[in-house]
Design an enzyme around this catalytic site. Sequence first.
Site, PDB file in Angstrom:
ATOM      1  N   ALA A 197       0.823  -1.211   0.000  1.00 54.15           N
ATOM      2  CA  ALA A 197       0.000   0.000   0.000  1.00 54.15           C
ATOM      3  C   ALA A 197       0.861   1.267   0.000  1.00 54.15           C
ATOM      4  O   ALA A 197       2.093   1.212   0.044  1.00 54.15           O
ATOM      5  CB  ALA A 197      -0.934  -0.012   1.207  1.00 54.15           C
ATOM      6  N   HIS A 198       0.179   2.414  -0.027  1.00 51.72           N
ATOM      7  CA  HIS A 198       0.896   3.686  -0.137  1.00 51.72           C
ATOM      8  C   HIS A 198       1.722   4.007   1.103  1.00 51.72           C
ATOM      9  O   HIS A 198       1.387   3.631   2.213  1.00 51.72           O
ATOM     10  CB  HIS A 198      -0.061   4.836  -0.469  1.00 51.72           C
ATOM     11  CG  HIS A 198      -1.171   5.047   0.508  1.00 51.72           C
ATOM     12  ND1 HIS A 198      -2.207   5.909   0.270  1.00 51.72           N
ATOM     13  CD2 HIS A 198      -1.420   4.515   1.730  1.00 51.72           C
ATOM     14  CE1 HIS A 198      -3.028   5.903   1.295  1.00 51.72           C
ATOM     15  NE2 HIS A 198      -2.574   5.069   2.185  1.00 51.72           N
TER      16      HIS A 198
END
Length: 347
Positions: A239-240
């Site tokens: 994920a980011h």
Amino acid sequence: MEFSAQQIAGFLNGTIEGDPNVKVSNFSKIEEGKPGTLTFLANLKYAHHIYNTEASIVLVNNDFKPEQPIRATLVKVENAYAALAMLLNLVEQSKSKKKGVDSTAFIAASATVSDDCYVGNFAYIGEGVKMGKNCMVYPHAYIGDHVTVGDNCVFYPHATVYENCIIGNNCILHAGSVVGADGFGFAPEGETYKKIPQLGNVIIEDDVEIGANTTIDRAVMDSTIIHRGVKLDNLVQIAHNVEVGENTVMAAQVGIAGSVKVGKHCMFGGQVGLAGHIHVADHVVFGAQAGVISDVKEATTLLGAPAINAKNFMRSSAIFNRLPDIYRSLGQMQREIEQLKKEINKQ
């Protein structure tokens, strides 16, 4: 290509037991070995196959001692598995590589692509891309605007790199992998969610391999960073704002939530999940399907969900398997206690 046991031992700095002139031209599994092939024995679980294999050459560790005669020629090395990897790489490097740009590929006028690169049919290389030497971009791969790519990188079909991302040297992106898609960022607004623009990028350092259909999301403002030497299996989700430390490896279906910081030399079994915003120390090992919900502050091995120390998990599992018997024993004890109470009350 054909190699003798003598040539192989010389390349690997190994020693020979058997015929130094026997030759091989292919590889095989030890249990399916055929004449003219080379195989290996690294895990003693498979040692019984070495006495029956028809392979001509077997790589073994220096400390391997046969318990009965072996037909094959042995090449003894320090690490049989690592030696096999060296041979496989030698064969891979000897293969002829495609070069040039196929007629239906698109390369933007402002892109810089080295003349020794290969760009396949319907591949796309966007504006301002800077690509190093000896890269291979297979058909239908997509490299977005202003991406920087180092030397000796491979983009397999349908690999996608969004704009402004950075790919280091010697990286491999397998089919369907996506680097730089938007992170999962939404702000609650009443009963709906408002998208938060993801304006950062992804930085992939040198010697990283990204498996098929693995996704690495771009950061909100800064960078999602995959450090040098990381190896990601198929179907991994990063994920980011995540940072993955050097030489960490992740098996299939691992999921890392946003803003996690993973240390160096960690190992993730399949389907491990990490909750967001946690920190993981160096040299941590996660068993398959471990669920991690808090910081891991020191090198350890974790199992289970929520993940706990491996020794405690094994003890807990042993107790769990005995629960039916424990339940029956407890019931018997309760009945006996009640009976004793009745007898005491009669006195």
